[in-house]
Design a protein around this motif. Structure first.
Motif, mmCIF file in Angstrom:
data_model
loop_
_atom_site.group_PDB
_atom_site.id
_atom_site.type_symbol
_atom_site.label_atom_id
_atom_site.label_comp_id
_atom_site.label_asym_id
_atom_site.label_seq_id
_atom_site.Cartn_x
_atom_site.Cartn_y
_atom_site.Cartn_z
ATOM 1 N N ASP A 97 0.827 -1.209 0.000
ATOM 2 C CA ASP A 97 0.000 0.000 0.000
ATOM 3 C C ASP A 97 0.861 1.258 0.000
ATOM 4 O O ASP A 97 0.488 2.271 -0.600
ATOM 5 N N LEU A 98 2.013 1.189 0.630
ATOM 6 C CA LEU A 98 2.922 2.338 0.685
ATOM 7 C C LEU A 98 3.421 2.745 -0.703
ATOM 8 O O LEU A 98 3.857 3.882 -0.909
ATOM 9 N N LEU A 99 3.324 1.859 -1.679
ATOM 10 C CA LEU A 99 3.756 2.200 -3.036
ATOM 11 C C LEU A 99 2.872 3.272 -3.679
ATOM 12 O O LEU A 99 3.208 3.797 -4.739
ATOM 13 N N GLU A 100 1.792 3.627 -3.014
ATOM 14 C CA GLU A 100 0.981 4.755 -3.476
ATOM 15 C C GLU A 100 1.824 6.032 -3.521
ATOM 16 O O GLU A 100 1.536 6.951 -4.287
ATOM 17 N N GLU A 101 2.901 6.058 -2.743
ATOM 18 C CA GLU A 101 3.819 7.200 -2.761
ATOM 19 C C GLU A 101 4.435 7.416 -4.146
ATOM 20 O O GLU A 101 4.920 8.494 -4.446
ATOM 21 N N THR A 102 4.445 6.399 -4.980
ATOM 22 C CA THR A 102 5.044 6.506 -6.310
ATOM 23 C C THR A 102 4.022 6.847 -7.399
ATOM 24 O O THR A 102 4.377 6.940 -8.570
ATOM 25 N N ALA A 103 2.770 7.027 -7.018
ATOM 26 C CA ALA A 103 1.679 7.197 -7.994
ATOM 27 C C ALA A 103 1.924 8.320 -8.993
ATOM 28 O O ALA A 103 1.550 8.208 -10.159
ATOM 29 N N ARG A 104 2.579 9.377 -8.553
ATOM 30 C CA ARG A 104 2.788 10.533 -9.440
ATOM 31 C C ARG A 104 4.224 10.641 -9.942
ATOM 32 O O ARG A 104 4.611 11.658 -10.507
ATOM 33 N N ASP A 105 5.005 9.601 -9.737
ATOM 34 C CA ASP A 105 6.380 9.609 -10.229
ATOM 35 C C ASP A 105 6.381 9.688 -11.755
ATOM 36 O O ASP A 105 5.627 8.976 -12.424
ATOM 37 N N GLU A 106 7.216 10.552 -12.285
ATOM 38 C CA GLU A 106 7.282 10.706 -13.741
ATOM 39 C C GLU A 106 7.943 9.517 -14.419
ATOM 40 O O GLU A 106 7.529 9.091 -15.481
ATOM 41 N N GLY A 107 9.004 8.997 -13.825
ATOM 42 C CA GLY A 107 9.736 7.905 -14.453
ATOM 43 C C GLY A 107 8.978 6.594 -14.489
ATOM 44 O O GLY A 107 8.933 5.906 -15.500
ATOM 45 N N ARG A 108 8.353 6.270 -13.348
ATOM 46 C CA ARG A 108 7.606 5.008 -13.271
ATOM 47 C C ARG A 108 6.723 5.062 -12.031
ATOM 48 O O ARG A 108 7.199 5.191 -10.915
ATOM 49 N N ALA A 109 5.438 4.925 -12.243
ATOM 50 C CA ALA A 109 4.496 4.862 -11.129
ATOM 51 C C ALA A 109 4.327 3.412 -10.686
ATOM 52 O O ALA A 109 4.347 2.490 -11.517
ATOM 53 N N TYR A 110 4.190 3.226 -9.400
ATOM 54 C CA TYR A 110 3.943 1.904 -8.823
ATOM 55 C C TYR A 110 5.032 0.913 -9.266
ATOM 56 O O TYR A 110 6.209 1.206 -9.139
ATOM 57 N N LEU A 111 4.617 -0.224 -9.821
ATOM 58 C CA LEU A 111 5.550 -1.239 -10.317
ATOM 59 C C LEU A 111 5.456 -1.327 -11.843
ATOM 60 O O LEU A 111 5.692 -2.389 -12.428
ATOM 61 N N ALA A 112 5.119 -0.234 -12.478
ATOM 62 C CA ALA A 112 4.846 -0.229 -13.916
ATOM 63 C C ALA A 112 5.970 -0.887 -14.717
ATOM 64 O O ALA A 112 7.135 -0.533 -14.586
ATOM 65 N N ASP A 113 5.585 -1.877 -15.489
ATOM 66 C CA ASP A 113 6.467 -2.597 -16.419
ATOM 67 C C ASP A 113 7.599 -3.361 -15.736
ATOM 68 O O ASP A 113 8.543 -3.772 -16.401
ATOM 69 N N MET A 114 7.501 -3.572 -14.447
ATOM 70 C CA MET A 114 8.539 -4.315 -13.721
ATOM 71 C C MET A 114 8.174 -5.793 -13.645
ATOM 72 O O MET A 114 7.026 -6.132 -13.406
ATOM 73 N N PRO A 115 9.171 -6.677 -13.797
ATOM 74 C CA PRO A 115 8.908 -8.081 -13.504
ATOM 75 C C PRO A 115 8.809 -8.263 -11.991
ATOM 76 O O PRO A 115 9.569 -7.662 -11.231
ATOM 77 N N VAL A 116 7.843 -9.066 -11.579
ATOM 78 C CA VAL A 116 7.615 -9.297 -10.154
ATOM 79 C C VAL A 116 7.477 -10.804 -9.927
ATOM 80 O O VAL A 116 6.557 -11.431 -10.441
ATOM 81 N N GLY A 117 8.410 -11.359 -9.175
ATOM 82 C CA GLY A 117 8.336 -12.768 -8.805
ATOM 83 C C GLY A 117 7.462 -12.930 -7.576
ATOM 84 O O GLY A 117 7.413 -12.051 -6.716
ATOM 85 N N LEU A 118 6.763 -14.064 -7.495
ATOM 86 C CA LEU A 118 5.817 -14.289 -6.411
ATOM 87 C C LEU A 118 6.081 -15.610 -5.699
ATOM 88 O O LEU A 118 6.356 -16.628 -6.343
ATOM 89 N N ILE A 119 5.968 -15.562 -4.371
ATOM 90 C CA ILE A 119 6.145 -16.739 -3.525
ATOM 91 C C ILE A 119 5.043 -16.712 -2.476
ATOM 92 O O ILE A 119 4.793 -15.672 -1.855
ATOM 93 N N ALA A 120 4.398 -17.852 -2.265
ATOM 94 C CA ALA A 120 3.424 -17.984 -1.184
ATOM 95 C C ALA A 120 3.793 -19.198 -0.349
ATOM 96 O O ALA A 120 4.127 -20.254 -0.888
ATOM 97 N N THR A 121 3.755 -19.031 0.961
ATOM 98 C CA THR A 121 3.965 -20.148 1.880
ATOM 99 C C THR A 121 2.731 -20.262 2.757
ATOM 100 O O THR A 121 2.152 -19.248 3.165
ATOM 101 N N ALA A 122 2.330 -21.490 3.024
ATOM 102 C CA ALA A 122 1.176 -21.700 3.902
ATOM 103 C C ALA A 122 1.202 -23.122 4.436
ATOM 104 O O ALA A 122 1.816 -24.011 3.841
ATOM 105 N N TYR A 123 0.519 -23.318 5.530
ATOM 106 C CA TYR A 123 0.428 -24.634 6.147
ATOM 107 C C TYR A 123 -0.733 -25.384 5.491
ATOM 108 O O TYR A 123 -1.796 -25.553 6.071
ATOM 109 N N GLY A 124 -0.522 -25.772 4.228
ATOM 110 C CA GLY A 124 -1.541 -26.449 3.430
ATOM 111 C C GLY A 124 -1.586 -25.867 2.032
ATOM 112 O O GLY A 124 -1.121 -24.755 1.804
ATOM 113 N N TRP A 125 -2.142 -26.628 1.103
ATOM 114 C CA TRP A 125 -2.115 -26.204 -0.300
ATOM 115 C C TRP A 125 -3.147 -25.143 -0.638
ATOM 116 O O TRP A 125 -2.903 -24.285 -1.488
#
Length: 193
Positions: A97-125
């Motif tokens: 949620d803190l990435l809202e600070e980048t909303a008005r960035d000229e170079g890149r807002a949020y995670l625009a066009d960035m690759p994002v890897g994802l990992i989830a861990t949990a006690y069960g599938w």
């Protein structure tokens, strides 16, 4: 003049000390480093220092600024979350949620066009799948590109050790694959200047 290596930022963990999630993230960031990138990890202890996101705040704490600045410098991000009640943890969501600070960035807002890897861990599938789905949805909302492969880890079966390993070689390979995919796609993303 020496040019700094591109940066990949890892976000994940839990407040209660080094967790399976944080250990999984570290393995993935190690794979990114093996591909020639710098990494910076914001684990559970780092996220615990972030106050609850207040969109009307006129100032930010040093920890909040450090987190947002690292994302602004990054060429890619890896997000690891435990599956709490079928979705991502509150501390991970608060950091995102803190990435809202980048909303008005000229170079890149949020995670625009960035690759994002994802990992989830949990006690069960069940929670691993729903947590990955939630993370993909959030990354899309932040204009990022989730990598094709995401690691879903059932901690009922997989146990991590203090030396950076796990009892399942297939899980280690999955985590490394997430890191390699992020590294492969990172050159396509230009960080904001």
């Amino acid at each position: 003049m020496r040019v700094a290596l591109p940066l990949v930022v890892g976000i994940g963990g839990t407040i209660g000390g080094v967790s399976s999630t944080e250990r999984a993230l570290r393995i993935t960031l190690d794979a990114v480093e093996a591909e020639g990138y710098r990494t910076r990890m914001f684990g559970g202890a780092d996220m615990a220092r972030l106050p609850l996101y207040d969109p009307k705040a006129t100032t930010r704490t040093p920890d909040e600024r450090a987190f947002v600045d690292a994302i602004r410098e990054a060429s890619a991000v890896i997000i690891a979350s435990p599956g709490y009640h079928g979705s991502i943890s509150g501390v991970v969501k608060n950091a995102l949620d803190l990435l809202e600070e980048t909303a008005r960035d000229e170079g890149r807002a949020y995670l625009a066009d960035m690759p994002v890897g994802l990992i989830a861990t949990a006690y069960g599938w069940q929670a691993t799948g729903s947590t990955i789905a939630a993370l993909r949805s959030i990354v899309h909302a932040l204009r990022g590109w989730p990598t094709p492969f995401a690691a879903a880890i059932n901690t009922q079966v997989t146990k991590f050790d203090d030396e950076g390993g796990a009892n399942d070689p297939a899980v280690l390979e999955q985590l490394r694959l997430v890191g390699r995919q992020v590294a492969r796609f990172a050159p396509l993303s230009e960080p904001a200047n």
